[in-house]
Design a protein around this motif. Structure first.
Motif, PDB file in Angstrom:
ATOM      1  N   ASP A  45       0.840  -1.205   0.000  1.00  0.00           N
ATOM      2  CA  ASP A  45       0.000   0.000   0.000  1.00  0.00           C
ATOM      3  C   ASP A  45       0.874   1.253   0.000  1.00  0.00           C
ATOM      4  OD1 ASP A  45      -2.598  -1.064  -0.060  1.00  0.00           O
ATOM      5  OD2 ASP A  45      -2.558  -1.488   2.078  1.00  0.00           O
ATOM      6  N   HIS A  46       1.950   1.213   0.780  1.00  0.00           N
ATOM      7  CA  HIS A  46       2.879   2.343   0.821  1.00  0.00           C
ATOM      8  C   HIS A  46       3.587   2.506  -0.518  1.00  0.00           C
ATOM      9  CE1 HIS A  46       5.777   5.166   2.516  1.00  0.00           C
ATOM     10  NE2 HIS A  46       6.749   4.430   2.036  1.00  0.00           N
ATOM     11  N   LEU A  47       4.034   1.380  -1.100  1.00  0.00           N
ATOM     12  CA  LEU A  47       4.754   1.417  -2.373  1.00  0.00           C
ATOM     13  C   LEU A  47       3.895   2.021  -3.475  1.00  0.00           C
ATOM     14  CD1 LEU A  47       7.169   0.563  -4.174  1.00  0.00           C
ATOM     15  CD2 LEU A  47       6.069  -1.673  -4.414  1.00  0.00           C
ATOM     16  N   VAL A  48       2.699   1.490  -3.654  1.00  0.00           N
ATOM     17  CA  VAL A  48       1.814   1.978  -4.716  1.00  0.00           C
ATOM     18  C   VAL A  48       1.343   3.394  -4.411  1.00  0.00           C
ATOM     19  CG1 VAL A  48      -0.380   1.590  -5.911  1.00  0.00           C
ATOM     20  CG2 VAL A  48       1.089  -0.351  -5.342  1.00  0.00           C
ATOM     21  N   GLY A  49       1.073   3.682  -3.129  1.00  0.00           N
ATOM     22  CA  GLY A  49       0.589   5.004  -2.756  1.00  0.00           C
ATOM     23  C   GLY A  49       1.569   6.107  -3.110  1.00  0.00           C
ATOM     24  N   SER A  66      19.417  -1.812   3.129  1.00  0.00           N
ATOM     25  CA  SER A  66      19.169  -0.849   4.199  1.00  0.00           C
ATOM     26  C   SER A  66      18.720   0.491   3.613  1.00  0.00           C
ATOM     27  CB  SER A  66      20.438  -0.670   5.032  1.00  0.00           C
ATOM     28  OG  SER A  66      20.207   0.213   6.104  1.00  0.00           O
ATOM     29  N   PHE A  67      19.319   0.890   2.490  1.00  0.00           N
ATOM     30  CA  PHE A  67      18.884   2.090   1.757  1.00  0.00           C
ATOM     31  C   PHE A  67      17.414   1.942   1.350  1.00  0.00           C
ATOM     32  CE2 PHE A  67      18.185   4.500  -2.089  1.00  0.00           C
ATOM     33  CZ  PHE A  67      18.952   5.658  -1.980  1.00  0.00           C
ATOM     34  N   ASN A  68      17.013   0.711   0.984  1.00  0.00           N
ATOM     35  CA  ASN A  68      15.644   0.429   0.555  1.00  0.00           C
ATOM     36  C   ASN A  68      14.625   0.633   1.668  1.00  0.00           C
ATOM     37  OD1 ASN A  68      14.708  -1.286  -2.129  1.00  0.00           O
ATOM     38  ND2 ASN A  68      16.915  -1.233  -1.859  1.00  0.00           N
ATOM     39  N   VAL A  69      15.026   0.319   2.914  1.00  0.00           N
ATOM     40  CA  VAL A  69      14.054   0.283   4.013  1.00  0.00           C
ATOM     41  C   VAL A  69      13.272   1.583   4.149  1.00  0.00           C
ATOM     42  CG1 VAL A  69      13.763   0.054   6.506  1.00  0.00           C
ATOM     43  CG2 VAL A  69      15.212  -1.568   5.277  1.00  0.00           C
ATOM     44  N   PRO A  70      13.912   2.765   4.266  1.00  0.00           N
ATOM     45  CA  PRO A  70      13.120   3.992   4.386  1.00  0.00           C
ATOM     46  C   PRO A  70      12.470   4.426   3.073  1.00  0.00           C
ATOM     47  CG  PRO A  70      15.445   4.530   4.319  1.00  0.00           C
ATOM     48  CD  PRO A  70      15.359   3.042   4.393  1.00  0.00           C
ATOM     49  N   GLN A  71      12.854   3.784   1.980  1.00  0.00           N
ATOM     50  CA  GLN A  71      12.198   4.088   0.695  1.00  0.00           C
ATOM     51  C   GLN A  71      10.848   3.385   0.596  1.00  0.00           C
ATOM     52  OE1 GLN A  71      13.623   5.553  -2.616  1.00  0.00           O
ATOM     53  NE2 GLN A  71      14.636   6.832  -1.092  1.00  0.00           N
ATOM     54  N   VAL A  72      10.783   2.122   1.036  1.00  0.00           N
ATOM     55  CA  VAL A  72       9.557   1.335   0.826  1.00  0.00           C
ATOM     56  C   VAL A  72       8.948   0.777   2.106  1.00  0.00           C
ATOM     57  CG1 VAL A  72      10.243   0.702  -1.512  1.00  0.00           C
ATOM     58  CG2 VAL A  72      10.860  -0.801   0.382  1.00  0.00           C
ATOM     59  N   TRP A  73       9.667   0.849   3.231  1.00  0.00           N
ATOM     60  CA  TRP A  73       9.175   0.374   4.534  1.00  0.00           C
ATOM     61  C   TRP A  73       8.587  -1.026   4.447  1.00  0.00           C
ATOM     62  CZ3 TRP A  73      11.331   2.854   8.229  1.00  0.00           C
ATOM     63  CH2 TRP A  73      11.602   4.224   8.113  1.00  0.00           C
ATOM     64  N   ASN A  74       9.405  -1.959   3.958  1.00  0.00           N
ATOM     65  CA  ASN A  74       8.971  -3.341   3.820  1.00  0.00           C
ATOM     66  C   ASN A  74       9.618  -4.192   4.919  1.00  0.00           C
ATOM     67  OD1 ASN A  74       8.998  -6.192   2.863  1.00  0.00           O
ATOM     68  ND2 ASN A  74       8.010  -5.313   1.058  1.00  0.00           N
ATOM     69  N   PRO A  75       8.818  -4.854   5.788  1.00  0.00           N
ATOM     70  CA  PRO A  75       9.383  -5.664   6.869  1.00  0.00           C
ATOM     71  C   PRO A  75      10.290  -6.785   6.367  1.00  0.00           C
ATOM     72  CG  PRO A  75       7.026  -5.349   7.187  1.00  0.00           C
ATOM     73  CD  PRO A  75       7.344  -4.852   5.813  1.00  0.00           C
ATOM     74  N   GLY A  76       9.985  -7.346   5.195  1.00  0.00           N
ATOM     75  CA  GLY A  76      10.806  -8.418   4.639  1.00  0.00           C
ATOM     76  C   GLY A  76      12.216  -7.935   4.335  1.00  0.00           C
ATOM     77  N   ILE A  77      12.324  -6.735   3.777  1.00  0.00           N
ATOM     78  CA  ILE A  77      13.648  -6.174   3.473  1.00  0.00           C
ATOM     79  C   ILE A  77      14.415  -5.914   4.758  1.00  0.00           C
ATOM     80  CG2 ILE A  77      14.847  -4.195   2.472  1.00  0.00           C
ATOM     81  CD1 ILE A  77      12.626  -3.999   0.406  1.00  0.00           C
ATOM     82  N   ALA A  78      13.726  -5.402   5.787  1.00  0.00           N
ATOM     83  CA  ALA A  78      14.389  -5.152   7.066  1.00  0.00           C
ATOM     84  C   ALA A  78      14.922  -6.452   7.666  1.00  0.00           C
ATOM     85  CB  ALA A  78      13.413  -4.487   8.034  1.00  0.00           C
ATOM     86  N   MET A  79      14.177  -7.552   7.531  1.00  0.00           N
ATOM     87  CA  MET A  79      14.627  -8.843   8.053  1.00  0.00           C
ATOM     88  C   MET A  79      15.897  -9.303   7.337  1.00  0.00           C
ATOM     89  SD  MET A  79      12.905 -10.041  10.592  1.00  0.00           S
ATOM     90  CE  MET A  79      13.327 -11.781  10.502  1.00  0.00           C
ATOM     91  N   ILE A  80      15.964  -9.089   6.034  1.00  0.00           N
ATOM     92  CA  ILE A  80      17.139  -9.499   5.266  1.00  0.00           C
ATOM     93  C   ILE A  80      18.359  -8.673   5.685  1.00  0.00           C
ATOM     94  CG2 ILE A  80      18.126  -9.711   2.951  1.00  0.00           C
ATOM     95  CD1 ILE A  80      15.192 -10.026   1.956  1.00  0.00           C
ATOM     96  N   VAL A  81      18.147  -7.388   5.960  1.00  0.00           N
ATOM     97  CA  VAL A  81      19.247  -6.530   6.435  1.00  0.00           C
ATOM     98  C   VAL A  81      19.785  -7.055   7.764  1.00  0.00           C
ATOM     99  CG1 VAL A  81      19.841  -4.224   7.273  1.00  0.00           C
ATOM    100  CG2 VAL A  81      18.436  -4.482   5.219  1.00  0.00           C
ATOM    101  N   LEU A  82      18.891  -7.387   8.692  1.00  0.00           N
ATOM    102  CA  LEU A  82      19.322  -7.918   9.990  1.00  0.00           C
ATOM    103  C   LEU A  82      20.074  -9.233   9.812  1.00  0.00           C
ATOM    104  CD1 LEU A  82      16.151  -7.176  12.159  1.00  0.00           C
ATOM    105  CD2 LEU A  82      18.345  -5.979  12.205  1.00  0.00           C
ATOM    106  N   LEU A  83      19.591 -10.071   8.892  1.00  0.00           N
ATOM    107  CA  LEU A  83      20.292 -11.331   8.623  1.00  0.00           C
ATOM    108  C   LEU A  83      21.689 -11.062   8.083  1.00  0.00           C
ATOM    109  CD1 LEU A  83      20.407 -14.419   8.233  1.00  0.00           C
ATOM    110  CD2 LEU A  83      19.362 -14.077   5.979  1.00  0.00           C
ATOM    111  N   GLY A  84      21.817 -10.095   7.180  1.00  0.00           N
ATOM    112  CA  GLY A  84      23.121  -9.766   6.611  1.00  0.00           C
ATOM    113  C   GLY A  84      24.087  -9.270   7.668  1.00  0.00           C
ATOM    114  N   MET A  85      23.595  -8.452   8.598  1.00  0.00           N
ATOM    115  CA  MET A  85      24.440  -7.950   9.670  1.00  0.00           C
ATOM    116  C   MET A  85      24.908  -9.093  10.568  1.00  0.00           C
ATOM    117  SD  MET A  85      22.340  -4.490  10.682  1.00  0.00           S
ATOM    118  CE  MET A  85      23.461  -4.037  11.995  1.00  0.00           C
ATOM    119  N   TYR A  86      23.988 -10.016  10.860  1.00  0.00           N
ATOM    120  CA  TYR A  86      24.346 -11.161  11.711  1.00  0.00           C
ATOM    121  C   TYR A  86      25.330 -12.080  11.001  1.00  0.00           C
ATOM    122  CZ  TYR A  86      23.945 -15.633  14.112  1.00  0.00           C
ATOM    123  OH  TYR A  86      24.226 -16.803  14.741  1.00  0.00           O
ATOM    124  N   ARG A  87      25.101 -12.298   9.707  1.00  0.00           N
ATOM    125  CA  ARG A  87      25.934 -13.241   8.963  1.00  0.00           C
ATOM    126  C   ARG A  87      27.365 -12.729   8.832  1.00  0.00           C
ATOM    127  NH1 ARG A  87      26.952 -17.928   8.574  1.00  0.00           N
ATOM    128  NH2 ARG A  87      24.810 -18.490   8.090  1.00  0.00           N
TER     129      ARG A  87
END
Length: 256
Positions: free
Chosen positions: A50-54, A158-179
């Protein structure tokens, strides 16, 4: 007689946490398998569409893209035409990036089709917006300066997160930091987030007319400050050091 405003159609997607967790496990074992990224985003997007299309609807350029729905894939696949553009242009910088990384314009299309379930089908605006995000991914790499390594991909997401506010992208960023777990990761990830906040809304940008312009001019228009060069971190290095499972094990995780 005043006509009541029509409610906007919701583009929210159903959550599928078990599927997302399976894909996260598989991506942790094999970060090069891009289809897992699309699976995670697909499974955890929820109200983010909804945020993306809006935001497409908030600008004349975004509205026109939704109305005309031009595809960038044929444009980016025509490397002879891109090479004929001026030296120092966005097109030449894009070519340097994809050729150094061994990327083709239709490679992400294949990964997207493999990793998604078709939940966008039938929703014309959302389907186009999601395809636009996918097809412009390597242009985002080019203008931000992030390479296609683990650090660069994590910082770009991480650049994407404030652009589209997608929880899935945020999870991948956290995984990348942990990995990765290297001191420079936190700095790059936080820097990517701040740059994403300050930049123009990139999903609704019409990139085709920008390809012939100087890269620095495009960055200035989009509010993107270039980053300093950095030493990339490849999955081959982590696998050689025993931090990643063999690829056949990662494939089994994806099907578990």
């Amino acid at each position: 007689m005043t006509r009541a405003p029509q409610p906007r159609t919701s583009h929210a997607l159903p959550l599928d946490v078990p599927r997302a967790l399976r894909a996260l496990r598989a991506l942790a074992a094999d970060p090069d398998e891009t289809s897992h990224v699309f699976t995670i985003i697909d499974s955890l997007s929820w109200r983010a569409p909804d945020h993306l299309v809006g935001l497409f609807h908030r600008t004349p350029e975004g509205q026109r893209l939704l109305r005309e729905r031009p595809s960038l894939v044929p444009v980016l696949a025509d490397r002879d035409a891109l090479r004929a553009m001026p030296e120092g242009s966005l097109a030449h910088a894009y070519l340097r990036f994809v050729e150094s990384e061994g990327i083709t314009a239709d490679g992400l299309v294949e990964a997207s089709e493999k990793g998604r379930t078709g939940v966008h089908a039938g929703d014309g605006e959302l389907e186009y917006a999601a395809q636009r995000m996918r097809d412009t991914h390597d242009l985002w790499h080019t203008v931000t300066g992030y390479k296609g390594d683990l650090l660069g991909e994590t910082a770009l997401l991480s650049f994407n997160v404030p652009q589209v506010w997608n929880p899935g992208i945020a999870m991948i960023v956290l995984l990348g930091m942990y990995r990765v777990r290297q001191p420079r990761v936190l700095s790059m990830v936080l820097g990517g987030f701040v740059r994403g906040l300050r930049a123009s809304y990139l999903p609704a940008i019409d990139w085709a007319p920008l390809l012939a312009l100087p890269l620095e001019e495009v960055r200035s228009r989009l509010g993107i400050v270039p980053i300093a060069d950095y030493e990339p971190l490849r999955t081959s290095t982590l696998r050689a050091e025993g931090h990643l499972a063999p690829r056949e094990v990662a494939a089994q995780m994806a099907m578990a």
